[in-house]
Design a protein around this motif. Sequence first.
Motif, PDB file in Angstrom:
ATOM      1  N   GLN A 183      31.576  27.733  18.489  1.00 47.15           N
ATOM      2  CA  GLN A 183      31.087  29.184  18.199  1.00 47.15           C
ATOM      3  C   GLN A 183      31.477  29.270  19.502  1.00 47.15           C
ATOM      4  O   GLN A 183      30.339  30.830  19.896  1.00 47.15           O
ATOM      5  N   ARG A 184      32.140  29.390  19.942  1.00 46.56           N
ATOM      6  CA  ARG A 184      33.320  30.337  20.672  1.00 46.56           C
ATOM      7  C   ARG A 184      34.596  30.780  20.873  1.00 46.56           C
ATOM      8  O   ARG A 184      35.017  30.317  20.521  1.00 46.56           O
ATOM      9  N   VAL A 185      34.750  31.441  21.940  1.00 46.83           N
ATOM     10  CA  VAL A 185      35.982  32.387  21.656  1.00 46.83           C
ATOM     11  C   VAL A 185      36.504  32.461  22.871  1.00 46.83           C
ATOM     12  O   VAL A 185      35.437  32.400  23.865  1.00 46.83           O
ATOM     13  N   TYR A 186      37.227  32.010  23.294  1.00 50.53           N
ATOM     14  CA  TYR A 186      39.094  32.138  23.949  1.00 50.53           C
ATOM     15  C   TYR A 186      39.991  33.422  24.434  1.00 50.53           C
ATOM     16  O   TYR A 186      40.209  34.201  23.282  1.00 50.53           O
ATOM     17  N   LEU A 187      39.400  33.933  25.919  1.00 42.55           N
ATOM     18  CA  LEU A 187      40.623  35.179  26.005  1.00 42.55           C
ATOM     19  C   LEU A 187      41.340  34.834  27.066  1.00 42.55           C
ATOM     20  O   LEU A 187      40.668  34.249  27.487  1.00 42.55           O
ATOM     21  N   GLN A 188      42.155  35.110  27.052  1.00 39.09           N
ATOM     22  CA  GLN A 188      43.251  34.703  28.511  1.00 39.09           C
ATOM     23  C   GLN A 188      43.845  36.046  29.362  1.00 39.09           C
ATOM     24  O   GLN A 188      43.385  37.463  29.264  1.00 39.09           O
TER      25      GLN A 188
ATOM     26  N   LEU B 220      37.918  41.260  15.377  1.00 37.90           N
ATOM     27  CA  LEU B 220      38.750  40.501  15.059  1.00 37.90           C
ATOM     28  C   LEU B 220      37.395  39.460  15.374  1.00 37.90           C
ATOM     29  O   LEU B 220      37.915  38.472  15.324  1.00 37.90           O
ATOM     30  N   PHE B 221      36.461  39.092  16.608  1.00 34.00           N
ATOM     31  CA  PHE B 221      34.850  38.870  16.352  1.00 34.00           C
ATOM     32  C   PHE B 221      34.017  38.843  15.539  1.00 34.00           C
ATOM     33  O   PHE B 221      34.145  37.619  14.993  1.00 34.00           O
ATOM     34  N   LEU B 222      33.813  39.379  14.421  1.00 33.13           N
ATOM     35  CA  LEU B 222      33.180  39.587  13.224  1.00 33.13           C
ATOM     36  C   LEU B 222      34.438  38.213  12.235  1.00 33.13           C
ATOM     37  O   LEU B 222      33.666  37.431  11.695  1.00 33.13           O
ATOM     38  N   ALA B 223      35.246  38.942  12.875  1.00 34.31           N
ATOM     39  CA  ALA B 223      36.304  37.241  11.401  1.00 34.31           C
ATOM     40  C   ALA B 223      36.464  36.150  11.871  1.00 34.31           C
ATOM     41  O   ALA B 223      36.198  35.188  11.161  1.00 34.31           O
ATOM     42  N   ALA B 224      36.407  36.048  13.374  1.00 30.31           N
ATOM     43  CA  ALA B 224      35.895  35.042  13.392  1.00 30.31           C
ATOM     44  C   ALA B 224      34.753  34.096  13.081  1.00 30.31           C
ATOM     45  O   ALA B 224      34.465  32.868  13.277  1.00 30.31           O
ATOM     46  N   GLN B 225      33.735  35.318  13.507  1.00 31.13           N
ATOM     47  CA  GLN B 225      31.652  34.672  12.876  1.00 31.13           C
ATOM     48  C   GLN B 225      32.112  34.083  12.287  1.00 31.13           C
ATOM     49  O   GLN B 225      31.383  33.883  11.178  1.00 31.13           O
ATOM     50  N   ARG B 226      32.441  35.041  10.852  1.00 25.77           N
ATOM     51  CA  ARG B 226      33.249  34.268   9.524  1.00 25.77           C
ATOM     52  C   ARG B 226      33.945  33.607   9.211  1.00 25.77           C
ATOM     53  O   ARG B 226      33.268  32.584   8.119  1.00 25.77           O
ATOM     54  N   TYR B 227      34.738  33.252   9.844  1.00 29.86           N
ATOM     55  CA  TYR B 227      35.482  31.443   9.537  1.00 29.86           C
ATOM     56  C   TYR B 227      34.341  30.754   9.951  1.00 29.86           C
ATOM     57  O   TYR B 227      34.178  29.721   8.963  1.00 29.86           O
ATOM     58  N   CYS B 228      33.606  30.714  11.324  1.00 28.35           N
ATOM     59  CA  CYS B 228      32.619  29.980  11.599  1.00 28.35           C
ATOM     60  C   CYS B 228      31.590  29.345  10.555  1.00 28.35           C
ATOM     61  O   CYS B 228      30.950  28.558  10.315  1.00 28.35           O
TER      62      CYS B 228
ATOM     63  N   ASP C 137      30.297  32.914  24.790  1.00 26.66           N
ATOM     64  CA  ASP C 137      29.671  32.731  23.249  1.00 26.66           C
ATOM     65  C   ASP C 137      30.006  33.765  22.418  1.00 26.66           C
ATOM     66  O   ASP C 137      29.729  35.077  22.374  1.00 26.66           O
ATOM     67  N   LEU C 138      31.158  33.451  21.445  1.00 22.61           N
ATOM     68  CA  LEU C 138      30.696  35.068  19.837  1.00 22.61           C
ATOM     69  C   LEU C 138      29.647  35.573  19.408  1.00 22.61           C
ATOM     70  O   LEU C 138      29.969  36.640  19.969  1.00 22.61           O
ATOM     71  N   SER C 139      28.726  35.032  19.687  1.00 23.44           N
ATOM     72  CA  SER C 139      28.141  36.034  19.536  1.00 23.44           C
ATOM     73  C   SER C 139      27.611  36.935  20.956  1.00 23.44           C
ATOM     74  O   SER C 139      27.472  38.147  21.098  1.00 23.44           O
ATOM     75  N   ASP C 140      28.356  37.185  21.679  1.00 24.61           N
ATOM     76  CA  ASP C 140      28.011  37.779  23.953  1.00 24.61           C
ATOM     77  C   ASP C 140      28.751  38.498  23.290  1.00 24.61           C
ATOM     78  O   ASP C 140      29.191  39.727  23.341  1.00 24.61           O
ATOM     79  N   ALA C 141      30.655  37.875  22.504  1.00 28.48           N
ATOM     80  CA  ALA C 141      31.425  38.314  22.767  1.00 28.48           C
ATOM     81  C   ALA C 141      31.461  39.805  21.274  1.00 28.48           C
ATOM     82  O   ALA C 141      31.744  40.545  21.626  1.00 28.48           O
ATOM     83  N   ILE C 142      30.350  39.591  20.243  1.00 25.15           N
ATOM     84  CA  ILE C 142      30.116  40.632  19.908  1.00 25.15           C
ATOM     85  C   ILE C 142      29.508  41.636  20.116  1.00 25.15           C
ATOM     86  O   ILE C 142      29.681  42.611  20.486  1.00 25.15           O
ATOM     87  N   ARG C 143      28.532  41.278  20.646  1.00 21.61           N
ATOM     88  CA  ARG C 143      27.352  42.273  21.406  1.00 21.61           C
ATOM     89  C   ARG C 143      28.337  42.867  22.522  1.00 21.61           C
ATOM     90  O   ARG C 143      28.326  44.128  22.933  1.00 21.61           O
ATOM     91  N   LEU C 144      29.085  42.663  22.845  1.00 26.53           N
ATOM     92  CA  LEU C 144      30.056  43.234  24.870  1.00 26.53           C
ATOM     93  C   LEU C 144      30.288  43.966  24.785  1.00 26.53           C
ATOM     94  O   LEU C 144      31.239  45.283  24.294  1.00 26.53           O
ATOM     95  N   ALA C 145      31.985  43.221  22.558  1.00 22.55           N
ATOM     96  CA  ALA C 145      32.595  44.513  22.378  1.00 22.55           C
ATOM     97  C   ALA C 145      31.385  45.675  21.551  1.00 22.55           C
ATOM     98  O   ALA C 145      32.658  46.813  21.441  1.00 22.55           O
ATOM     99  N   ASP C 146      30.681  45.482  21.006  1.00 24.77           N
ATOM    100  CA  ASP C 146      29.880  46.824  19.969  1.00 24.77           C
ATOM    101  C   ASP C 146      29.142  47.311  20.832  1.00 24.77           C
ATOM    102  O   ASP C 146      28.730  48.536  20.539  1.00 24.77           O
ATOM    103  N   GLY C 147      29.019  47.582  22.202  1.00 25.74           N
ATOM    104  CA  GLY C 147      28.823  48.156  23.057  1.00 25.74           C
ATOM    105  C   GLY C 147      26.819  47.576  24.037  1.00 25.74           C
ATOM    106  O   GLY C 147      26.311  48.591  24.219  1.00 25.74           O
TER     107      GLY C 147
END
Length: 216
Positions: A42-47, A199-207, A146-156
């Motif tokens: 449950q990790r995501v990668y940015l470029q 996108l992060f929420l879609a990734a979470q649902r995929y996981c 971490d995907l949960s961290d990515a969601i919190r960051l994007a959500d503010g």
Amino acid sequence: MPLIDIFNDRYEHIGIEDKKKAHHAGHWHRTFSALALHPEHQRVYLQKKAPGRYSFDRPDYADITVGGHYHAGETIPEGIREVHEELGLPITHADLHPIGLRQTAVTLAPDYIEREFQHWHLLPLDVDLEAIPFADAEVTGLVELDLSDAIRLADGGTSTVPARYATRTDHGVTYTESTLTRSELVPNYLALDQLYLRLFLAAQRYCAGQRRHLFW
């Protein structure tokens, strides 16, 4: 500059144009985009992109993992070329999980008008950060969150999260532990339709095992 297909605002093909001229004139065109994730961890990668690739000033943002233009005449599945070029991985189109089409228009500079039909995908990768070559010169690094961290960051919900970095240097690739701040995300992707968050929420649902009706 490569030639790209151009369209009207109803996504009807109307011709072919040089990519630079298409952006200058604000012609509609299509792009390939993908968010890479490690489903098990449950990790995501940015470029991180190389500087100086645009006519306008663009800070060193942590962008979506893969993105680029379709060449003229390419089919939708052939967009997988961007994954090969930017990440250096032997991925097939069947490995992707398409999540929809985003039609967006924004003027980034007087000579760079972005009017795009963006084909979006999730890119599941069962490999660690160290196993991603990212051999293309336009990619200077990757950021793993971490995907949960990515969601919190994007959500503010937070302004800083832990992150792992793979950074290209003159001596190879270095791997470091650091942090990523909300200010390092592309502002346009935080505002309006909140692209990062969706996108992060879609990734979470995929996981979590969801595969059908999984739209960004």
